[in-house]
Design a protein around this motif. Sequence first.
Motif, PDB file in Angstrom:
ATOM      1  N   GLY A  43      56.007 -90.060  47.409  1.00 10.23           N
ATOM      2  CA  GLY A  43      54.840 -89.973  47.732  1.00 10.23           C
ATOM      3  C   GLY A  43      53.463 -88.991  47.849  1.00 10.23           C
ATOM      4  O   GLY A  43      53.325 -88.851  46.070  1.00 10.23           O
ATOM      5  N   PRO A  44      52.670 -89.063  48.759  1.00  5.93           N
ATOM      6  CA  PRO A  44      51.726 -87.661  48.743  1.00  5.93           C
ATOM      7  C   PRO A  44      52.267 -86.762  48.604  1.00  5.93           C
ATOM      8  O   PRO A  44      53.467 -86.253  48.423  1.00  5.93           O
ATOM      9  CB  PRO A  44      51.049 -87.475  49.994  1.00  5.93           C
ATOM     10  CG  PRO A  44      51.047 -89.374  50.577  1.00  5.93           C
ATOM     11  CD  PRO A  44      52.253 -89.625  49.764  1.00  5.93           C
ATOM     12  N   GLY A  45      51.494 -85.379  47.734  1.00  6.53           N
ATOM     13  CA  GLY A  45      51.844 -84.430  47.387  1.00  6.53           C
ATOM     14  C   GLY A  45      52.237 -83.618  45.955  1.00  6.53           C
ATOM     15  O   GLY A  45      52.374 -82.189  45.773  1.00  6.53           O
ATOM     16  N   ASP A  46      52.170 -84.406  45.100  1.00 11.34           N
ATOM     17  CA  ASP A  46      52.520 -84.240  43.760  1.00 11.34           C
ATOM     18  C   ASP A  46      51.547 -84.554  42.963  1.00 11.34           C
ATOM     19  O   ASP A  46      50.351 -85.079  43.368  1.00 11.34           O
ATOM     20  CB  ASP A  46      53.289 -85.021  43.168  1.00 11.34           C
ATOM     21  CG  ASP A  46      54.273 -83.957  42.410  1.00 11.34           C
ATOM     22  OD1 ASP A  46      53.720 -83.853  41.171  1.00 11.34           O
ATOM     23  OD2 ASP A  46      55.744 -83.414  42.375  1.00 11.34           O
ATOM     24  N   ASP A  47      51.583 -84.729  41.355  1.00 10.21           N
ATOM     25  CA  ASP A  47      50.033 -84.574  40.660  1.00 10.21           C
ATOM     26  C   ASP A  47      49.513 -86.270  41.025  1.00 10.21           C
ATOM     27  O   ASP A  47      47.930 -86.567  40.653  1.00 10.21           O
ATOM     28  CB  ASP A  47      49.861 -84.545  38.976  1.00 10.21           C
ATOM     29  CG  ASP A  47      50.529 -82.548  39.209  1.00 10.21           C
ATOM     30  OD1 ASP A  47      49.135 -82.328  39.497  1.00 10.21           O
ATOM     31  OD2 ASP A  47      50.978 -82.356  38.482  1.00 10.21           O
ATOM     32  N   ALA A  48      50.784 -87.003  41.139  1.00  8.51           N
ATOM     33  CA  ALA A  48      50.656 -88.578  41.563  1.00  8.51           C
ATOM     34  C   ALA A  48      52.293 -88.913  42.286  1.00  8.51           C
ATOM     35  O   ALA A  48      52.824 -88.615  42.439  1.00  8.51           O
ATOM     36  CB  ALA A  48      50.588 -89.300  39.993  1.00  8.51           C
ATOM     37  N   ALA A  49      51.381 -90.453  42.228  1.00 14.20           N
ATOM     38  CA  ALA A  49      52.382 -91.111  43.491  1.00 14.20           C
ATOM     39  C   ALA A  49      53.875 -91.442  42.610  1.00 14.20           C
ATOM     40  O   ALA A  49      52.934 -92.311  41.352  1.00 14.20           O
ATOM     41  CB  ALA A  49      51.887 -91.464  44.516  1.00 14.20           C
ATOM     42  N   VAL A  50      54.658 -91.918  42.831  1.00 14.41           N
ATOM     43  CA  VAL A  50      55.482 -92.760  41.929  1.00 14.41           C
ATOM     44  C   VAL A  50      56.084 -93.934  42.148  1.00 14.41           C
ATOM     45  O   VAL A  50      56.877 -93.913  43.513  1.00 14.41           O
ATOM     46  CB  VAL A  50      56.638 -91.765  40.907  1.00 14.41           C
ATOM     47  CG1 VAL A  50      57.093 -92.596  39.816  1.00 14.41           C
ATOM     48  CG2 VAL A  50      56.065 -90.428  40.252  1.00 14.41           C
ATOM     49  N   LEU A  51      55.845 -95.374  42.250  1.00 14.07           N
ATOM     50  CA  LEU A  51      56.252 -96.337  42.750  1.00 14.07           C
ATOM     51  C   LEU A  51      56.180 -97.513  41.740  1.00 14.07           C
ATOM     52  O   LEU A  51      56.700 -97.185  40.330  1.00 14.07           O
ATOM     53  CB  LEU A  51      54.796 -96.641  43.008  1.00 14.07           C
ATOM     54  CG  LEU A  51      53.727 -96.049  43.390  1.00 14.07           C
ATOM     55  CD1 LEU A  51      52.251 -96.786  43.459  1.00 14.07           C
ATOM     56  CD2 LEU A  51      53.788 -95.909  44.656  1.00 14.07           C
ATOM     57  N   ARG A  52      57.425 -97.512  42.242  1.00 14.57           N
ATOM     58  CA  ARG A  52      58.435 -99.152  41.221  1.00 14.57           C
ATOM     59  C   ARG A  52      58.164-100.392  41.088  1.00 14.57           C
ATOM     60  O   ARG A  52      57.085-100.490  42.711  1.00 14.57           O
ATOM     61  CB  ARG A  52      59.899 -98.869  42.029  1.00 14.57           C
ATOM     62  CG  ARG A  52      60.906 -99.417  40.982  1.00 14.57           C
ATOM     63  CD  ARG A  52      62.277-100.167  41.607  1.00 14.57           C
ATOM     64  NE  ARG A  52      63.252 -99.188  41.973  1.00 14.57           N
ATOM     65  CZ  ARG A  52      62.620 -97.961  43.263  1.00 14.57           C
ATOM     66  NH1 ARG A  52      63.408 -99.028  44.221  1.00 14.57           N
ATOM     67  NH2 ARG A  52      63.838 -96.588  43.212  1.00 14.57           N
ATOM     68  N   VAL A  53      57.844-100.918  40.798  1.00 16.21           N
ATOM     69  CA  VAL A  53      56.855-102.084  40.336  1.00 16.21           C
ATOM     70  C   VAL A  53      58.047-103.101  39.297  1.00 16.21           C
ATOM     71  O   VAL A  53      58.927-103.041  38.428  1.00 16.21           O
ATOM     72  CB  VAL A  53      55.251-102.033  39.680  1.00 16.21           C
ATOM     73  CG1 VAL A  53      54.995-101.322  40.160  1.00 16.21           C
ATOM     74  CG2 VAL A  53      55.906-101.745  37.731  1.00 16.21           C
ATOM     75  N   ARG A  54      57.725-104.555  39.748  1.00 14.57           N
ATOM     76  CA  ARG A  54      58.600-105.107  39.728  1.00 14.57           C
ATOM     77  C   ARG A  54      57.962-105.801  37.965  1.00 14.57           C
ATOM     78  O   ARG A  54      56.573-106.102  38.492  1.00 14.57           O
ATOM     79  CB  ARG A  54      59.163-106.366  40.217  1.00 14.57           C
ATOM     80  CG  ARG A  54      59.908-106.146  41.039  1.00 14.57           C
ATOM     81  CD  ARG A  54      59.715-106.295  42.455  1.00 14.57           C
ATOM     82  NE  ARG A  54      61.228-105.718  42.919  1.00 14.57           N
ATOM     83  CZ  ARG A  54      61.364-104.389  43.388  1.00 14.57           C
ATOM     84  NH1 ARG A  54      60.674-103.723  43.159  1.00 14.57           N
ATOM     85  NH2 ARG A  54      63.203-103.918  44.159  1.00 14.57           N
ATOM     86  N   LYS A  55      57.798-106.459  37.695  1.00 11.92           N
ATOM     87  CA  LYS A  55      57.296-107.516  36.158  1.00 11.92           C
ATOM     88  C   LYS A  55      56.327-108.157  36.954  1.00 11.92           C
ATOM     89  O   LYS A  55      56.696-108.391  37.958  1.00 11.92           O
ATOM     90  CB  LYS A  55      57.950-108.162  35.433  1.00 11.92           C
ATOM     91  CG  LYS A  55      57.638-107.506  33.847  1.00 11.92           C
ATOM     92  CD  LYS A  55      58.625-108.531  33.208  1.00 11.92           C
ATOM     93  CE  LYS A  55      58.495-109.418  31.152  1.00 11.92           C
ATOM     94  NZ  LYS A  55      56.972-109.419  31.763  1.00 11.92           N
TER      95      LYS A  55
END
Lengths: 329, 329
Positions: A43-55
Amino acid sequence: MGAVPDPLPAPDVTLADLGEFGLIDRVARIVREVAPGEDVLVGPGDDAAVLRVRKGHVVVSTDLMVEGRHFRKDWADAVDVGHRAAAQNLSDINAMGGRATWLTVGFAAPPTLPARWALDFVRGFAEECAEVGAGVVGGDVTSSEKIAIAVTVIGSCAVSPVLRSGAQAGDVVALRGRQGWAAGGLAVLGRGFRSPRVLVDAYRRPQPPYDAGAVAAEAGATAMIDVSDGLLADAAHVARASGVGIDITSATLEVPDPLVAVASATGADPLSFVLGGGDDHALLATFPAGSGLPDDWLRIGAVTEPGPHGPAVTVDGSPYDGSVGWTHF
Amino acid sequence: MGAVPDPLPAPDVTLADLGEFGLIDRVARIVREVAPGEDVLVGPGDDAAVLRVRKGHVVVSTDLMVEGRHFRKDWADAVDVGHRAAAQNLSDINAMGGRATWLTVGFAAPPTLPARWALDFVRGFAEECAEVGAGVVGGDVTSSEKIAIAVTVIGSCAVSPVLRSGAQAGDVVALRGRQGWAAGGLAVLGRGFRSPRVLVDAYRRPQPPYDAGAVAAEAGATAMIDVSDGLLADAAHVARASGVGIDITSATLEVPDPLVAVASATGADPLSFVLGGGDDHALLATFPAGSGLPDDWLRIGAVTEPGPHGPAVTVDGSPYDGSVGWTHF
């Protein structure tokens, strides 16, 4: 994140006192508390958020709100401004027939702003997002003379997204949600009043029909938009994008009693709030003729062939001569 | 979209003249021309962009730039400001080890702003995005007293994203890209000069090492950040997030001749530009000791156990007493 910060500084603590990173730490904590968000790996706090997406299809929309133009601190408290800012963006995903999942917030404000205003804003924002199961995954803060709020919302669509461009002559035009209430509340606030409370509250904290967009998409809506600029103005967006005419039948529009009262007090046509108002984030959609409308949708007009001057919106067959919503310059 | 608009209005045409939708039409046309973007099913113009995603990790970051604070119209032309705004955001995805794919831009400006400034900005922005194969998929425009630019960038990672929090004592600290050049250019511009031109250009149009982030991720970088606040300030972000100390060996840092000249003219320590400057968007990363560094990475220090006062950054083993970059309040 270092030491866990106290999320609620004293009222006299400013943004300058708190500092950029003090603010960020507290914002991140509020956001995690309210709703961490689904499939959020970082979540917030790094250069970018990382999210898991489904196709599949991802939908993205962005909005910018500026103090004095889109909100005033004396017309709504920070929590309400947060709700409004989120609602406005969540509504864009609703209008695609999608489900909002993640949002980012850029926040610019004067260093002298009480830090609690910023944190209350974030809380209202995150709470509104949580209503649809969405989470705040990133942000940025910086200083500026006036508060500016930049929101980007990311969502997904289970079926094909409903665009503005799919309306066809013969389709039914339908509306879902309150329309004109927020404009009535704004008119009241602009004259220094605080009632009718139901309209003021509608302005301060809109109640978009979040469940209705995906339902309309599944029901075969051919075009859809959320009413943010004004009913006629947004109908015109659909008309232009689809290359059609749209005729609204004014007698079908609901004009609630409080709006009649405000119109009477201000010397306005109550219908002008309904036709010109935009901040309720109702959904306007077109459906094939003959197909039933989903629950709680109100038939308010018809899609026609474009008129002699091209795609346009009419009311009861004629051009409307009142205000048709706002533009930004 | 209606009739195809002329993308370049006369110099005296303002945003108010062009109108919100005239501006949006022209922006959409520029964006499509420069780079439509990969997997963009619906671009700017609807409630939200529609994007096709593959199952995997999506990374998202957002930034807000305000006129007078992050840029000045007399220090860089609109095309350059566009390049800078995009570079700053693309660099965040680079720092995750990802590849930027889509961006949204919120643009607030005074109605009196020449429309060409806005369109030149968009062109520079879209051109910078095209350098990494990314496209602008959405946006918003509104009026404000000063220009504010809100960017959100979405990208994907082929391998696990590299966070700020993975550095371990014993790791090597390495730098990739120019560092201190833009700060030198900014110092020159702030004194009313325009040379050394190479530094001014570095400020106006940064050249982040876009290819280096994904390479570092594949090479096993344990932590990574882009240098946007300042080398020591951003190293401190990594130190805090990872719970480690970071020691920079000043003799390893490159101090180019033009920086020496500017430092001499301004009475500054040339090293202060390299240690405190941030706008070049170099990458700072940590790698396991003993693993070779990828091409063009410069070893500049080591990760240590946290000091007696917790995670901190030192220079040659001691706290640095110069400027260590900026904070936003």
